[in-house]
Design a protein around this motif. Structure first.
Motif, PDB file in Angstrom:
ATOM      1  N   HIS A  72       0.860  -1.190   0.000  1.00 12.73           N
ATOM      2  CA  HIS A  72       0.000   0.000   0.000  1.00 12.73           C
ATOM      3  C   HIS A  72       0.887   1.228   0.000  1.00 12.73           C
ATOM      4  CE1 HIS A  72       0.659  -0.726   4.294  1.00 12.73           C
ATOM      5  NE2 HIS A  72       0.057   0.398   4.646  1.00 12.73           N
ATOM      6  N   ASP A  74       1.270   3.954   2.053  1.00 10.57           N
ATOM      7  CA  ASP A  74       1.586   4.772   3.223  1.00 10.57           C
ATOM      8  C   ASP A  74       3.073   5.165   3.204  1.00 10.57           C
ATOM      9  OD1 ASP A  74      -1.005   4.593   4.009  1.00 10.57           O
ATOM     10  OD2 ASP A  74      -0.675   3.198   5.666  1.00 10.57           O
ATOM     11  N   ASP A  76       5.445   4.837   5.139  1.00 11.65           N
ATOM     12  CA  ASP A  76       6.454   3.867   5.590  1.00 11.65           C
ATOM     13  C   ASP A  76       6.629   2.713   4.593  1.00 11.65           C
ATOM     14  OD1 ASP A  76       3.789   3.346   6.378  1.00 11.65           O
ATOM     15  OD2 ASP A  76       4.405   1.877   7.855  1.00 11.65           O
ATOM     16  N   HIS A  77       6.020   2.858   3.415  1.00 16.65           N
ATOM     17  CA  HIS A  77       6.111   1.790   2.410  1.00 16.65           C
ATOM     18  C   HIS A  77       6.606   2.302   1.041  1.00 16.65           C
ATOM     19  CE1 HIS A  77       3.838  -1.220   4.902  1.00 16.65           C
ATOM     20  NE2 HIS A  77       3.501  -0.092   5.497  1.00 16.65           N
ATOM     21  N   ASP A 139      -4.888  -0.649   7.234  1.00 19.07           N
ATOM     22  CA  ASP A 139      -5.222   0.756   7.499  1.00 19.07           C
ATOM     23  C   ASP A 139      -5.499   1.521   6.226  1.00 19.07           C
ATOM     24  OD1 ASP A 139      -2.746   1.077   6.356  1.00 19.07           O
ATOM     25  OD2 ASP A 139      -1.832   2.113   8.046  1.00 19.07           O
ATOM     26  N   ASP A 158       0.616  -4.410   6.876  1.00 22.75           N
ATOM     27  CA  ASP A 158       0.544  -3.894   8.258  1.00 22.75           C
ATOM     28  C   ASP A 158      -0.053  -4.906   9.243  1.00 22.75           C
ATOM     29  OD1 ASP A 158       1.519  -1.531   7.262  1.00 22.75           O
ATOM     30  OD2 ASP A 158      -0.224  -0.322   7.798  1.00 22.75           O
ATOM     31  N   ASP A 190      -3.961   0.984  14.263  1.00 19.29           N
ATOM     32  CA  ASP A 190      -3.833   0.938  12.803  1.00 19.29           C
ATOM     33  C   ASP A 190      -5.118   0.499  12.105  1.00 19.29           C
ATOM     34  OD1 ASP A 190      -1.781   1.228  10.663  1.00 19.29           O
ATOM     35  OD2 ASP A 190      -2.232  -0.886  10.275  1.00 19.29           O
TER      36      ASP A 190
HETATM   37 FE   LIG Z   1      -0.237   1.368   6.653  1.00 21.10          FE
END
Ligand SMILES: [Fe+2]
Ligand SMILES: [Fe+2]
Length: 266
Positions: A72, A74, A76-77, A139, A158, A190
């Motif tokens: 996904h 986000d 952090d990805h 999330d 996640d 989350d």
């Molecule tokens: Fe996420």
């Protein structure tokens, strides 16, 4: 600090730890699957791109990667997503239609380098098939995990993440209590919508994941877990709908924290 470790003979973890003051430590993992056509699952956090690329280069030459599986979009990805695409023009991004849509609002993905998948669909990466799997907690509606049909490893995005006091390299090094508490807390943060789910429907979702019988569970936010830990992980997730909802610190709490840091009252 970014570093790497081996989760399985053909899977490296590229990881760092985010410390969330007063709440714990969270692993941020990306994974290199050394398939015939090598796959990178997610690309680290935006603010750590420099360190991520350096760590990645210790386990594979990014020029050899053929696929990025973007679970996904986000922050952090997607940290090194565009950097990798610029460095390696053969790289293609596996994501969902929604993933392409969200990225188009910030940094569009080149459409001729995208491979769209929906849950249940597969991608052939030379020596193995990867099957798209919707995890039971997430999330972001883009979220698409995967099962490596050759190794039996489930990459859960996640889902199954945990806020921990210490982040080991192996989930089995955590006590039952630390894993369960950390996992339940993370999921209430989350995937807060889990408080509103029909319990029977959610139980059947967990059964669907149980049915995958993964040899390992590699979450974006948990140390590598063996398949034998599956029941512990599912059991913790099953407790989330009835766990106390997460309510973040409010302005009064923030001011109290700032006063504690600066020593200025008010
Ligand atoms: Fe996420
Ligand atoms: Fe994440």
């Amino acid at each position: 600090m970014m570093y790497t470790y081996k989760a399985a003979p053909d899977v490296d973890v590229v990881t760092s730890t985010a410390t969330i003051t007063n709440f714990g430590n969270l692993a941020i993992n990306a994974f290199v699957i050394h398939a015939a056509e090598p796959v990178l699952v997610d690309t680290g956090a935006v603010r750590e791109s420099e360190d991520f690329m350096a760590a990645l280069r210790t386990v594979i030459d990014p020029a050899d990667l053929r696929w990025i599986w973007l679970t996904h979009t986000d922050f952090d990805h997607i940290g090194s997503l565009h950097r990798l695409l610029e460095e390696n023009e053969r790289l293609r991004v596996i994501t969902s239609f929604l993933g392409v849509g969200i990225m188009s609002l910030a940094a569009p993905l080149p459409m001729d380098r995208v491979c769209l998948v929906n849950p249940g669909q597969t991608v052939d990466v030379g020596d193995r098939t990867l099957t798209a799997v919707r995890p039971p907690a997430f999330d972001n509606p883009i979220t698409t995990g995967l099962r490596d049909e050759r190794s039996g490893i489930f990459f859960s995005s996640d889902c199954f993440g945990a806020l921990l006091d210490e982040v080991p390299e192996c989930a089995e090094d955590l006590s039952d209590e630390a894993l369960r508490t950390g996992q339940v807390f993370w999921a209430t943060v989350d995937s807060s919508w889990l408080h509103n789910v029909d319990r029977a429907v959610f139980a059947s979702e967990l059964d669907r994941i149980r049915g995958l019988a993964p040899t390992m569970i590699l979450s974006s936010h948990l140390p590598a877990a063996r398949g034998s830990s599956m029941e512990r992980l599912l059991d913790a997730l099953a407790a989330v709908p009835d766990a106390p909802p997460f309510i973040g610190p409010d302005q009064a709490a923030l001011e109290q924290m700032l006063a504690g840091i600066t020593g200025v009252g008010g």
